[in-house]
Design a protein around this motif. Structure first.
Motif, short mmCIF file in Angstrom:
data_model
loop_
_atom_site.label_atom_id
_atom_site.label_comp_id
_atom_site.label_asym_id
_atom_site.label_seq_id
_atom_site.Cartn_x
_atom_site.Cartn_y
_atom_site.Cartn_z
N GLU A 53 0.94 -1.16 -0.03
CA GLU A 53 -0.19 -0.12 -0.08
C GLU A 53 0.76 1.12 0.03
O GLU A 53 2.06 1.30 0.59
CB GLU A 53 -0.85 0.01 1.35
N GLU A 54 0.68 2.23 -0.72
CA GLU A 54 1.24 3.38 -0.65
C GLU A 54 1.26 4.04 0.64
O GLU A 54 0.12 4.01 1.36
CB GLU A 54 0.71 4.49 -1.77
N GLN A 55 2.17 4.57 1.30
CA GLN A 55 2.32 5.20 2.35
C GLN A 55 2.19 6.90 2.32
O GLN A 55 3.11 7.14 1.39
CB GLN A 55 3.06 4.77 3.41
N GLY A 60 4.56 15.30 6.13
CA GLY A 60 3.50 15.89 5.65
C GLY A 60 3.73 16.70 4.16
O GLY A 60 2.92 17.29 3.58
N ALA A 61 4.90 16.37 3.66
CA ALA A 61 5.14 17.12 2.25
C ALA A 61 4.61 15.99 1.30
O ALA A 61 4.41 14.88 1.47
CB ALA A 61 6.72 17.01 2.13
#
Length: 65
Positions: A53-55, A60-61
């Motif tokens: 899964e993409e994290q 926060g960038a």
């Protein structure tokens, strides 16, 4: 004296042949070097993949592309 338990038997992931899980089974869980190399080739050509899964980045960038 107890008889020694039978070693587990597994199926070769490539061809399905029965493989005894013993020290004598050189290529376990594969039945042969050929089946081992076929499996390695599948990973190398990315036919086998581990889903991920993409994290989100922790700082926060926005993700870079």
């Amino acid at each position: 004296m107890k008889p020694s338990p039978k070693p587990p038997v597994v199926a070769c992931p490539t061809c399905g042949a029965a493989v005894s899980w013993t020290a004598a089974s050189r290529w376990k869980p594969f039945c042969s070097e050929r089946c081992k190399m076929i499996d390695l080739g599948q990973w190398a050509t990315e036919r086998y993949r581990v889903p991920a899964e993409e994290q989100e980045p922790e700082d926060g960038a926005p993700p870079t592309q």
